[in-house]
Motif scaffolding. Structure first.
Motif, PDB file in Angstrom:
ATOM      1  N   GLN A  64      37.267 202.111  71.320  1.00 43.19           N
ATOM      2  CA  GLN A  64      36.315 203.105  71.792  1.00 43.19           C
ATOM      3  C   GLN A  64      35.084 202.961  70.910  1.00 43.19           C
ATOM      4  OE1 GLN A  64      37.960 207.103  72.049  1.00 43.19           O
ATOM      5  NE2 GLN A  64      38.314 206.783  74.227  1.00 43.19           N
ATOM      6  N   HIS A  65      34.026 202.388  71.467  1.00 44.05           N
ATOM      7  CA  HIS A  65      32.872 201.992  70.667  1.00 44.05           C
ATOM      8  C   HIS A  65      31.827 203.108  70.594  1.00 44.05           C
ATOM      9  CE1 HIS A  65      31.028 198.244  68.920  1.00 44.05           C
ATOM     10  NE2 HIS A  65      30.002 199.068  68.878  1.00 44.05           N
ATOM     11  N   VAL A  81      34.618 199.861  80.695  1.00 41.37           N
ATOM     12  CA  VAL A  81      35.431 198.914  79.925  1.00 41.37           C
ATOM     13  C   VAL A  81      34.646 197.606  79.791  1.00 41.37           C
ATOM     14  CG1 VAL A  81      37.597 197.649  79.813  1.00 41.37           C
ATOM     15  CG2 VAL A  81      37.548 199.950  80.800  1.00 41.37           C
ATOM     16  N   LEU A  82      34.439 197.159  78.546  1.00 41.37           N
ATOM     17  CA  LEU A  82      33.735 195.917  78.259  1.00 41.37           C
ATOM     18  C   LEU A  82      34.732 194.927  77.666  1.00 41.37           C
ATOM     19  CD1 LEU A  82      30.474 197.367  76.667  1.00 41.37           C
ATOM     20  CD2 LEU A  82      30.935 196.845  79.067  1.00 41.37           C
ATOM     21  N   ARG A  83      34.913 193.803  78.335  1.00 35.59           N
ATOM     22  CA  ARG A  83      35.959 192.850  77.958  1.00 35.59           C
ATOM     23  C   ARG A  83      35.453 191.881  76.894  1.00 35.59           C
ATOM     24  NH1 ARG A  83      40.131 193.124  81.354  1.00 35.59           N
ATOM     25  NH2 ARG A  83      39.901 194.259  83.300  1.00 35.59           N
ATOM     26  N   ASP A  84      35.406 192.368  75.689  1.00 35.03           N
ATOM     27  CA  ASP A  84      35.007 191.554  74.541  1.00 35.03           C
ATOM     28  C   ASP A  84      35.829 192.049  73.355  1.00 35.03           C
ATOM     29  OD1 ASP A  84      33.783 190.430  72.274  1.00 35.03           O
ATOM     30  OD2 ASP A  84      31.853 190.288  73.297  1.00 35.03           O
ATOM     31  N   GLY A 104      34.025 201.065  75.667  1.00 35.57           N
ATOM     32  CA  GLY A 104      34.756 200.238  74.718  1.00 35.57           C
ATOM     33  C   GLY A 104      35.642 199.253  75.447  1.00 35.57           C
ATOM     34  N   ARG A 105      36.478 198.542  74.702  1.00 35.63           N
ATOM     35  CA  ARG A 105      37.304 197.517  75.341  1.00 35.63           C
ATOM     36  C   ARG A 105      38.630 198.056  75.867  1.00 35.63           C
ATOM     37  NH1 ARG A 105      38.899 195.794  69.889  1.00 35.63           N
ATOM     38  NH2 ARG A 105      41.178 195.763  69.785  1.00 35.63           N
ATOM     39  N   GLN A 106      39.027 199.244  75.432  1.00 33.33           N
ATOM     40  CA  GLN A 106      40.309 199.815  75.854  1.00 33.33           C
ATOM     41  C   GLN A 106      40.218 200.306  77.301  1.00 33.33           C
ATOM     42  OE1 GLN A 106      42.868 201.691  72.841  1.00 33.33           O
ATOM     43  NE2 GLN A 106      42.635 203.545  74.057  1.00 33.33           N
ATOM     44  N   ALA A 107      41.333 200.189  78.034  1.00 30.62           N
ATOM     45  CA  ALA A 107      41.310 200.426  79.480  1.00 30.62           C
ATOM     46  C   ALA A 107      41.040 201.864  79.869  1.00 30.62           C
ATOM     47  CB  ALA A 107      42.638 199.972  80.091  1.00 30.62           C
ATOM     48  N   GLN A 111      26.701 188.925  68.803  1.00 32.98           N
ATOM     49  CA  GLN A 111      25.873 188.062  69.637  1.00 32.98           C
ATOM     50  C   GLN A 111      26.609 187.668  70.902  1.00 32.98           C
ATOM     51  OE1 GLN A 111      24.715 184.760  67.197  1.00 32.98           O
ATOM     52  NE2 GLN A 111      23.084 185.897  66.164  1.00 32.98           N
ATOM     53  N   ASP A 112      25.832 187.334  71.947  1.00 35.38           N
ATOM     54  CA  ASP A 112      26.371 186.820  73.207  1.00 35.38           C
ATOM     55  C   ASP A 112      27.425 187.749  73.790  1.00 35.38           C
ATOM     56  OD1 ASP A 112      24.791 184.527  72.921  1.00 35.38           O
ATOM     57  OD2 ASP A 112      26.305 183.603  71.630  1.00 35.38           O
ATOM     58  N   SER A 113      27.167 189.049  73.718  1.00 33.71           N
ATOM     59  CA  SER A 113      28.095 190.021  74.279  1.00 33.71           C
ATOM     60  C   SER A 113      27.384 190.816  75.373  1.00 33.71           C
ATOM     61  CB  SER A 113      28.616 190.949  73.178  1.00 33.71           C
ATOM     62  OG  SER A 113      29.629 191.798  73.681  1.00 33.71           O
ATOM     63  N   TYR A 114      27.960 191.944  75.715  1.00 28.04           N
ATOM     64  CA  TYR A 114      27.389 192.786  76.755  1.00 28.04           C
ATOM     65  C   TYR A 114      26.116 193.478  76.258  1.00 28.04           C
ATOM     66  CZ  TYR A 114      31.628 192.366  79.576  1.00 28.04           C
ATOM     67  OH  TYR A 114      32.660 191.906  80.341  1.00 28.04           O
TER      68      TYR A 114
END
Length: 555
Positions: A52-53, A43-46, A35-38, A97-100
């Motif tokens: 937490q995905h 960690v995925l920066r989007d 997810g994006r949280q550290a 779209q256009d993500s990881y």
């Protein structure tokens, strides 16, 4: 003959960022969160990806992907899933779209297949055979880049260049300051060479590289180069041929486009190949293969640079994560739920560490102290100052009669330490068992008193923020609470929380939530306000820390 398949020893994700660059992430330990949280393992920066995905579980040798109620869902091979047993080469996307994009890879499978392909190449196939062998080697190099060191990858590149040209020795050099540094040196049997085995000075090669006319090729004759010392005889060099292939810097552009910079300053190094026994095979087809290999090598070097940057960021994030845990540990571990003073608190930083803090302290059987502060700025410096203030208040708060003196001393202390570069807004109060609230509001958001009938009353600022000037007056006011009254203290990160449309939460939404939930406990009121702001922001990233403390008077 193909080598026998080996049992998989683990698994990893090939992580493809929105620019098309690839890195490798080993799936360990499990459970493994993304997810994006550290504090996720990956960690995925989007900002569109949830905090937490997804989570990956491992049972035996089976890996299972589970959606954690993410906002946009998770898709495997184009189909949305709630839970999915991962198979080799599964493609995972996150509903935007256009993500990881992630590719699930069972350890060793890809490399073993490519090595098998390499072993099946027929040497008698001429240029076509070399092309097949080169492609296999480049693919092996790409796979190695995801699992081993950059040096191993570049070694595979040198092996490929030696194979294509039939040269005896290969040296891969990279720019270092104004010269070239040898990073890989080996012969056509794969044995390593010493850096001293290159008898031609690197400064001469570097000069020819800088003076070349073509971007992807250059001519270099060690005996014709100016500056060759008289003792560098033909017998000493004993070279039949020398081949030099420039390596140029590649830059990732929009999407997956890649551009080549033509300036000499954008040359990152070169492949140097030589032979003593015979001339190198530089037929047209092989020359094109060499140039293709040079471009692949340049891509590998650029990806290695990006990977090192990512690793540096990851190390920093790990250190910040430790700092965040320490800062979180400074908050009260438990808040009173019985007696005349009861409280509930919540604080979330916008970054790994934040400049907000709150604290609650029992001064004696008849008095409790509460403090909520917001240090100016963001990040580590604000977090350090917040921790400093927390310790100062912990030691200084002695009773309601000393609030004015305490505020003045801490203001002076902060000015001396921060030299006026940092300040903090702050609300400090003492609640006595008879319901009298003494407070000082140093430029902080006005806390809201919620009566048992649902009426709201604010406690506006009566002093300036601490840390601005060395000598400042701090006023102490009093307010009489009635049984059941609650006091809601918050930082401006709450009132200024934004949704995706960049609208602010604002005070009127805080008041609406309070009027609709005033009859509950302090914990009920806090949870209602917390849910209200979370529903408003819909997980949009925030630019400021949010802190909320609710305490009530229950004689």
């Amino acid at each position: 003959m193909s080598s026998p398949a080996s049992a998989p020893t683990g698994a990893s994700f090939v992580v493809i960022n929105p620019s098309g660059n690839r890195t490798r992430a080993v799936i360990e330990p499990t459970p493994y969160t993304i997810g994006r949280q550290a504090d996720n393992q990956l960690v995925l920066r989007d900002s569109r990806i949830s905090r937490q995905h997804v989570r990956v579980h491992k049972v035996g040798t089976t890996y299972t992907l589970e959606d954690l109620n993410s906002r946009h869902g998770v898709f495997v091979n184009g189909t949305q899933v709630a839970k999915h047993e991962l198979k080799n080469s599964d493609s995972i996307e996150f509903g935007v779209q256009d993500s990881y994009r992630l590719i699930f890879m069972v350890e060793d499978d890809e490399i073993h297949k490519l090595i098998d392909q390499l072993g099946q190449t027929n040497k008698s196939d001429g240029t076509a055979g070399n092309l097949s062998k080169l492609r296999a080697l480049v693919e092996v190099a790409r796979a190695l880049q995801n699992s081993l060191s950059t040096e191993d990858v570049l070694g595979a590149v040198v092996d490929a260049a030696l194979t294509v040209t039939g040269s005896e020795r290969g040296f891969l050099m990279l720019r270092k300051d104004d010269d070239l540094e040898i990073v890989v040196a080996r012969n056509d049997r794969g044995a390593p060479l010493g850096k001293n085995d290159l008898k031609v000075p690197t400064r001469l090669i570097n000069r020819a590289l800088a003076q070349r006319r073509e971007l992807l090729s250059m001519n270099f004759d060690p005996m014709a180069a100016s500056g060759v010392s008289p003792d560098m005889s033909v017998e000493m060099l004993a070279l039949r041929s020398v081949v030099c292939v420039p390596l140029v810097r590649l830059r990732s552009g929009g999407g997956q486009e890649t551009s080549i910079r033509t300036a000499n300053s954008e040359t990152v190094g070169l492949l140097y190949l030589d032979s003593r026994a015979g001339a190198a095979d530089l037929s047209a087809g092989n020359r094109e293969l060499l140039q293709t290999l040079a471009l692949e090598t340049s891509t590998i070097l650029e990806n290695a640079r990006l990977l090192e940057e990512e690793r540096s960021k990851q190390r920093l994030e790990e250190e910040l994560s430790i700092a965040r845990n320490i800062q979180s540990g400074l908050l009260p571990r438990s808040l009173p739920k019985e007696g005349f003073y009861r409280a509930a608190g919540w604080s979330i930083p916008s970054h790994q560490v934040g400049g907000d803090y709150y604290d609650v302290r029992k001064l004696n059987d008849d008095c409790w102290a509460t403090v909520v502060a917001d240090v100016s700025g963001k990040g580590v410096s604000s977090a350090l100052l917040a921790s400093l203030l927390q310790g100062a208040f912990l030691l200084a708060s002695e009773g309601e009669k000393n609030i004015e003196l305490m505020m003045s001393r801490i203001n002076k202390y902060l000015v001396e330490r921060a030299h006026g570069e940092k300040y903090a807004t702050l609300f400090f109060c003492n609640l006595h068992s008879d319901g009298v609230l003494h407070y000082a509001n140093a430029g902080h958001c006005a806390p809201i008193v919620v009566s048992v009938t649902g009426e709201l009353h604010s406690l506006p600022a009566n002093s300036m923020p601490i840390g601005l000037i060395g000598v400042a007056p701090y006023k102490v006011d009093a307010y009489q609470l009635k049984p059941g009254d609650k006091v809601v203290c918050y930082s401006d990160g709450l009132s200024e929380a934004q949704n995706a449309a960049e609208d602010f939460f604002e005070i009127h939404r805080i008041e609406e939530a309070l009027r609709g939930n005033y009859a509950g406990t302090c914990e009920d009121v806090l949870n209602a306000l917390k849910k209200s702001v979370q529903a408003f922001t819909e997980e949009a990233p925030q630019s400021d820390d949010m802190t909320l403390v609710v305490f009530e008077y229950r004689p």
